[in-house]
Design a protein around this motif. Structure first.
Motif, short mmCIF file in Angstrom:
data_model
loop_
_atom_site.label_atom_id
_atom_site.label_comp_id
_atom_site.label_asym_id
_atom_site.label_seq_id
_atom_site.Cartn_x
_atom_site.Cartn_y
_atom_site.Cartn_z
N GLY B 143 28.15 -16.24 -16.78
CA GLY B 143 28.18 -17.59 -16.21
C GLY B 143 27.10 -18.52 -16.74
N LEU B 144 26.71 -18.36 -18.01
CA LEU B 144 25.65 -19.22 -18.55
C LEU B 144 26.07 -19.92 -19.84
N ASP B 195 25.31 -10.18 -8.50
CA ASP B 195 26.71 -10.59 -8.68
C ASP B 195 27.19 -10.19 -10.06
N THR B 196 26.31 -10.43 -11.06
CA THR B 196 26.68 -10.10 -12.44
C THR B 196 26.88 -8.60 -12.60
N ILE B 197 25.93 -7.82 -12.03
CA ILE B 197 26.03 -6.37 -12.15
C ILE B 197 27.28 -5.86 -11.41
N ARG B 198 27.54 -6.47 -10.28
CA ARG B 198 28.71 -6.08 -9.49
C ARG B 198 30.00 -6.29 -10.28
N ALA B 199 30.05 -7.45 -10.97
CA ALA B 199 31.23 -7.75 -11.78
C ALA B 199 31.40 -6.70 -12.88
N THR B 206 29.78 2.12 -16.87
CA THR B 206 28.93 3.20 -16.37
C THR B 206 27.50 2.67 -16.30
N MET B 207 26.83 2.86 -15.17
CA MET B 207 25.50 2.26 -15.03
C MET B 207 24.55 3.19 -14.29
N PHE B 216 22.08 -3.38 -1.99
CA PHE B 216 22.89 -3.23 -3.19
C PHE B 216 23.27 -1.77 -3.39
N ALA B 217 22.31 -0.86 -3.18
CA ALA B 217 22.61 0.57 -3.33
C ALA B 217 23.74 0.97 -2.40
N LYS B 218 23.67 0.53 -1.16
CA LYS B 218 24.71 0.87 -0.18
C LYS B 218 26.07 0.36 -0.61
N GLU B 219 26.07 -0.86 -1.12
CA GLU B 219 27.34 -1.53 -1.40
C GLU B 219 27.98 -1.01 -2.69
N MET B 220 27.17 -0.88 -3.77
CA MET B 220 27.74 -0.67 -5.10
C MET B 220 27.74 0.78 -5.57
N ALA B 221 26.74 1.57 -5.11
CA ALA B 221 26.53 2.87 -5.75
C ALA B 221 27.66 3.85 -5.47
N ASP B 222 27.98 4.68 -6.50
CA ASP B 222 28.82 5.84 -6.26
C ASP B 222 27.93 6.99 -5.78
N ARG B 223 26.66 6.92 -6.25
CA ARG B 223 25.72 7.99 -5.88
C ARG B 223 24.34 7.37 -5.77
#
Lengths: 338, 259
Positions: B143-144, B195-199, B206-207, B216-223
């Motif tokens: 977005g830049l 937001d960028t990382i989430r996208a 793979t991150m 963020f850990a709660k929302e996005m992480a698989d582990r």
């Protein structure tokens, strides 16, 4: 009575003859005496009476003994010493009336006229006289400066990269070069290259020796400056460059070194200003540059104007370079201006 | 031998010492394609060192790194002593693993577009037009696009970090490493970076992310992995991890301090 008349006439004739014969002798004795008197007067410090005495030497069309010329030139010098320039000119012209190409009189007349001119006119004339030679020397000075300015940043970069290299022999060599060339006088280095190396069988022309000496010396100095510049760039820059897969060389070339330009401009500008003046040292190894030309002019005419003029030319150069480096510094850092 | 559920990255017994200090102590970690691993823990616990070891910015003393099924990065010389592989191989590996730093480390002498183009242009030796095309794509993704011609000095912290992400993405990496990407940011700027990382996560990137942002850990992480003193103390899915945190005194006290 007749006998008496005849004796008188005979005596008069005899005396006349004797006088006629002795006349040159007595006149020579007179002029010697005149010069002797004049010298005595001068010894007393009585210059006006010395002039009066010397004026007794008569005007002579055929001045075989040179007494007339000698007396008039002496009068002129005394008048010059008394700062009576118009009288000195008149006395000299008396000599020139008889001997129009007497070089002593001509030279003296020139210096009397010069003394009568305003000082700035004399200075200007001296400038015009010395300038062609000095400018020739200045061209050589600029040539030396430009050649060294081309060589030393490259040499300096190489030495800087060597110093931070992890390849030991290279970094030690670069450390040694810096140690050697920063630790000894430039004058000594020039002497060694030009006068010393021939004894080892290596002979250089003066210009080559000058460029070699200046180039190595300034590479050593710039090497340390550039190393400081490279090491002042934040470590994260190298890591970021590596993280996108750049090699060490790519990171240096594309990321690290371009960022040093702005930081390096002030110290490198400083070095180059010093370089302009240091080129004067190569006059000692048979190079005719600005300083040498000025020295030659000064020694030939014993005229300080040559030195003043050389100083002005050096100042023009250093001012010009200072200005240029300020401009470059500004442009190199354009990305830092918000 | 590549299989569908073969891990993209596999770390075995990674150990990194700084003199007497053991920063990372025998860590094992498998990361599957598309997985988002979040590592948390107190400062000095070795999280950053572990991440940097994956990108060979730190040379490890023991352990193996396996990337796409191949053990990579280290070779043994004839005396049996291991050392980092040739610079060419290391550079090739790094170009497949993107990394984002806490302090952005944008190249200040290049424009935003120049920063993002630099990898494709210099490392992958793509043409100017191609590199420019990729870079514009990546800038659009974060977005830049409108900032492409300015120098990094004029950007806010959040914008800088998004450019840094675009710069890493321009290399088309298979794995992205984030080393505290929001720790140097003002709180109101953290959101735009996440937001960028989430996208990216939604696209299946793979991150491995080191962060102190528990939300963020709660929302996005698989582990989620909790690391302390160079070792993994606990790991699990966010639900398990945060539900069972009470079992670990250390995790509980750590979380209570930062939440």
């Amino acid at each position: 009575m007749k006998v008496l008349c005849g004796r008188v006439i005979r005596t008069i004739l005899l005396f006349s003859c004797l006088l006629f014969l002795l006349a040159p002798l007595s006149r020579a004795e007179d002029t010697d005496q005149i010069f002797q008197d004049a010298n005595d007067a001068m010894a007393r410090g009585d210059l006006p009476s010395a002039i009066t005495v010397l004026k007794k030497v008569p005007f002579s069309k055929s001045d075989d003994s040179g007494a007339f010329v000698r007396s008039r030139m002496q009068i002129a010098r005394l008048q010059f010493a008394l700062k009576d320039f118009s009288a000195a000119t008149a006395s000299t012209k008396e000599v020139l009336a008889v001997y129009p190409d007497n070089s002593e009189a001509l030279n003296f007349l020139a210096s009397v006229q010069k003394e009568q001119k305003p000082r700035y006119v004399v200075f200007w004339e001296d400038c015009l006289r010395f300038l062609p030679n000095l400018l020739k020397g200045a061209v050589m000075t600029i040539t030396l400066v430009f050649c060294t300015m081309l060589i030393s940043p490259l040499g300096g970069l190489l030495i800087a990269l060597g110093r931070i290299s992890r390849f030991k022999p290279f970094s030690t060599l670069c450390w040694f070069i810096i140690w050697l060339f920063r630790g000894t006088p430039l004058l000594l280095q020039l002497f060694f290259i030009y006068y010393g190396l021939p004894s080892l069988g290596i002979t250089f022309k003066p210009f080559t020796a000058a460029i070699l000496g200046l180039g190595l010396n300034y590479s050593a100095y710039l090497g340390e400056i550039i190393r400081g510049g490279i090491q002042s760039i934040e470590h994260g820059q190298m890591e970021a460059a590596k993280a996108i897969g750049m090699s060490y060389g790519q990171a240096m070339r594309r990321v690290i070194i371009p960022q040093t330009y702005k930081r390096l401009m002030p110290p490198i500008g400083n070095e180059f200003i010093a370089l302009i003046k240091d080129t004067a040292l190569v006059s000692t190894i048979a190079m005719v540059e600005l300083m040498r030309s000025a020295d030659q002019m000064f020694n030939a005419y014993f005229n300080v104007t040559a030195l003043i003029l050389a100083a002005i030319i050096y100042l023009v150069f250093t001012t010009f370079f200072t200005f240029i480096f300020e401009k470059i510094e500004h442009r190199a850092g354009i990305y830092e201006n918000r | 031998m590549k299989t569908a559920n073969q891990p993209l990255l596999s770390l075995k017994g990674i150990t990194k010492r700084f003199g007497a200090l053991t920063a990372v102590n025998g860590v094992d970690l498998d990361v599957c394609p598309g997985e988002i691993v979040v590592i948390i823990g107190p400062s000095g616990s070795g999280k950053s060192t572990l991440l940097r070891s994956v990108n060979f910015l730190e040379e490890i003393e023991e352990g193996t790194i396996t990337f796409e099924g191949n053990e990579v990065g280290y070779v043994k010389n004839k005396h049996g002593r291991r050392h980092l592989d040739t610079p060419q191989k290391i550079c090739a590996l790094r170009s497949e693993i993107g990394m984002v730093f806490q302090h952005f480390n944008l190249f200040p002498h290049m424009t935003v577009l120049g920063n993002v183009m630099e990898g494709p242009l210099t490392v992958q030796r793509k043409s100017q037009e191609e590199a420019r095309h990729i870079a514009l794509d990546m800038l659009a993704k974060v977005g830049l696009s409108e900032k492409r011609d300015v120098y990094p000095a004029t950007l806010s912290g959040g914008q800088k970090q998004r450019v840094a992400i675009a710069r890493a993405l321009a290399m088309r990496p298979k794995l992205m490493l984030f080393d505290e990407p929001t720790s140097a940011l003002d709180p109101e700027l953290i959101g735009e970076v996440f937001d960028t990382i989430r996208a990216l996560g939604k696209e299946g990137m793979t991150m491995i992310i080191v962060t102190h942002q528990m939300g963020f850990a709660k929302e996005m992480a698989d582990r989620v992995i909790f690391m302390e003193a160079g070792s993994f103390v606990a790991q699990g899915t966010p639900e398990d991890f945060f539900a069972n945190q009470m079992e670990h005194d250390r995790i509980q006290s750590f979380l209570s301090r930062i939440l």
